[in-house]
Scaffold this active site. Structure first.
Site, PDB file in Angstrom:
ATOM      1  N   LYS A   1       0.698  -1.156  -0.045  1.00  0.00           N
ATOM      2  CA  LYS A   1      -0.084  -0.133   0.053  1.00  0.00           C
ATOM      3  C   LYS A   1       0.941   1.205  -0.012  1.00  0.00           C
ATOM      4  CE  LYS A   1      -3.803  -2.683   2.285  1.00  0.00           C
ATOM      5  NZ  LYS A   1      -4.369  -2.916   3.394  1.00  0.00           N
TER       6      LYS A   1
ATOM      7  N   GLN B   1      -4.511  -1.708   9.783  1.00  0.00           N
ATOM      8  CA  GLN B   1      -4.309  -3.100   9.312  1.00  0.00           C
ATOM      9  C   GLN B   1      -4.867  -4.332  10.154  1.00  0.00           C
ATOM     10  OE1 GLN B   1      -3.187  -3.613   6.084  1.00  0.00           O
ATOM     11  NE2 GLN B   1      -3.788  -5.790   6.510  1.00  0.00           N
TER      12      GLN B   1
ATOM     13  N   ASP C   1     -11.155   2.575   4.283  1.00  0.00           N
ATOM     14  CA  ASP C   1     -11.480   0.931   4.176  1.00  0.00           C
ATOM     15  C   ASP C   1     -12.880   0.868   4.279  1.00  0.00           C
ATOM     16  OD1 ASP C   1      -9.313  -0.489   3.998  1.00  0.00           O
ATOM     17  OD2 ASP C   1      -8.740  -0.790   6.224  1.00  0.00           O
TER      18      ASP C   1
END
Ligand code: NAP
Length: 296
Positions: A52, A96, A119
């Site tokens: 990412k 994460q 997200d």
């Protein structure tokens, strides 16, 4: 049979975003800034976050990686999230997953400012998605929609079978495929580990989206001719013949299923790269929203 090439399409999307970032720079505007919090040293998580950050560099975004030890307490993580919520430089950030056992994931996801939740995991954003409102769609489902759209795969009136009901893939995917519009207007069946006779259901499917994480689960005799197959599964299996000692496999028995499919995603190179591209797209969207807000 046509391969839904996530690598190619994700590169196109990144090029499109990079062009927009270049224009922002030319206009003297602030470029999008994505931050990622990584707690602990899980190998797969390190790889995902690394990709990412690398993708951000490639397209001209600013990026910040916040690494915290595996012993981090819930309170310490919540404080870090609050810091990022308040930081005007940061447009969007992700935490994460998975998190260490001592931390309540739900509590953490609720703490993220919905305006920075690129997200799309915050209940407010999930609710907006379910109500067809403009929001951050979780990156993996967003990537699948984008693949279907760019390959012009027809979804209207089709029977879509989703395997797996996780909050990040299966459940949102089932909502999105059933909503009005394209891709959508499908009749959706959401299946899970308690579903009986799943092979009878998959054999009726025009589109199968498999997100369970069981290598080779979907076999050739479980699908009909012409089916569209989206394989979300990513499982590391030991393979001493590879330099890394493992390889990545999907949920689909590719050799068998691809012979019957009209479209299919490979693993790797299908849904995986699309997920990163759509996270970047959500970050670009967050930047635009913050700019509009600031102008009010
Ligand atoms: P998850 O949270 O592990 O959930 C798995 C789902 O599959 C659950 O709903 C479970 O049912 C269902 N399931 C398990 N065994 C089953 C069976 N035998 N028959 C039918 N359903 C079954 O999954 P996830 O986080 O969505 O991840 C799924 C896979 O996608 C993993 O391999 C993951 O690595 C991969 N993934 C890939 C990407 C990407 O970018 N490509 C992104 C996210 C995830 P119950 O609810 O009844 O337990």
């Amino acid at each position: 049979m046509e391969i839904l090439d996530g690598k190619k399409i994700s590169n196109q999307i990144k090029d499109e975003i990079a062009a927009e970032v270049a224009q922002m720079k030319d206009r003297g505007e602030k470029v999008p800034h994505l931050a990622a919090i990584l707690v602990g040293n899980d190998g797969a998580s390190l790889t995902y976050v690394g990709s990412k950050v690398k993708a951000c560099e490639r397209i001209g975004f600013e990026s910040t990686l916040v690494k915290m030890p595996s012993t981090t307490s819930e309170l310490e993580l919540l404080k870090k999230i609050e810091e990022l919520n308040k930081d005007k430089e940061i447009d969007g950030f992700i935490v994460q997953l998975p998190l260490p056992k001592q931390i309540d994931t739900q509590k953490v996801l609720l703490a993220v400012d919905p305006d920075k939740d690129v997200d799309g995991f915050h209940p407010m954003n999930f609710g907006k998605m379910a109500l067809d409102m403009s929001t951050f769609i979780p990156a993996t489902p967003f990537g699948i929609l984008e693949l279907l759209e760019r390959y012009n795969v027809q979804t209207q009136g089709k029977h879509t079978v989703v395997i797996g009901r996780s909050h990040i893939v299966g459940r949102p995917m089932s909502i999105l495929m059933g909503r009005k519009g394209f891709p959508g207007n499908s009749t959706v069946t959401l299946t899970h580990s308690h579903t009986k006779n799943i092979d009878e259901i998959t054999r009726q499917a025009d589109i199968i989206i498999s997100a369970l994480g069981v290598p080779g689960f979907l076999k050739g005799d479980m699908v009909k001719e012409g089916v569209v197959v989206i394989d979300v599964g990513i499982t590391r299996v030991t393979d001493e013949t590879t330099p890394k000692g493992y390889r990545i496999v999907g949920d689909v028995e590719y050799e068998e299923v691809s012979k019957k499919a009209s479209y299919i995603t490979p693993v790797p190179g299908g849904v995986g790269p699309m997920t990163i591209a759509m996270l970047l797209k959500n970050t670009l969207l967050a930047r635009e929203r913050h700019r509009e807000k600031a102008a009010l």
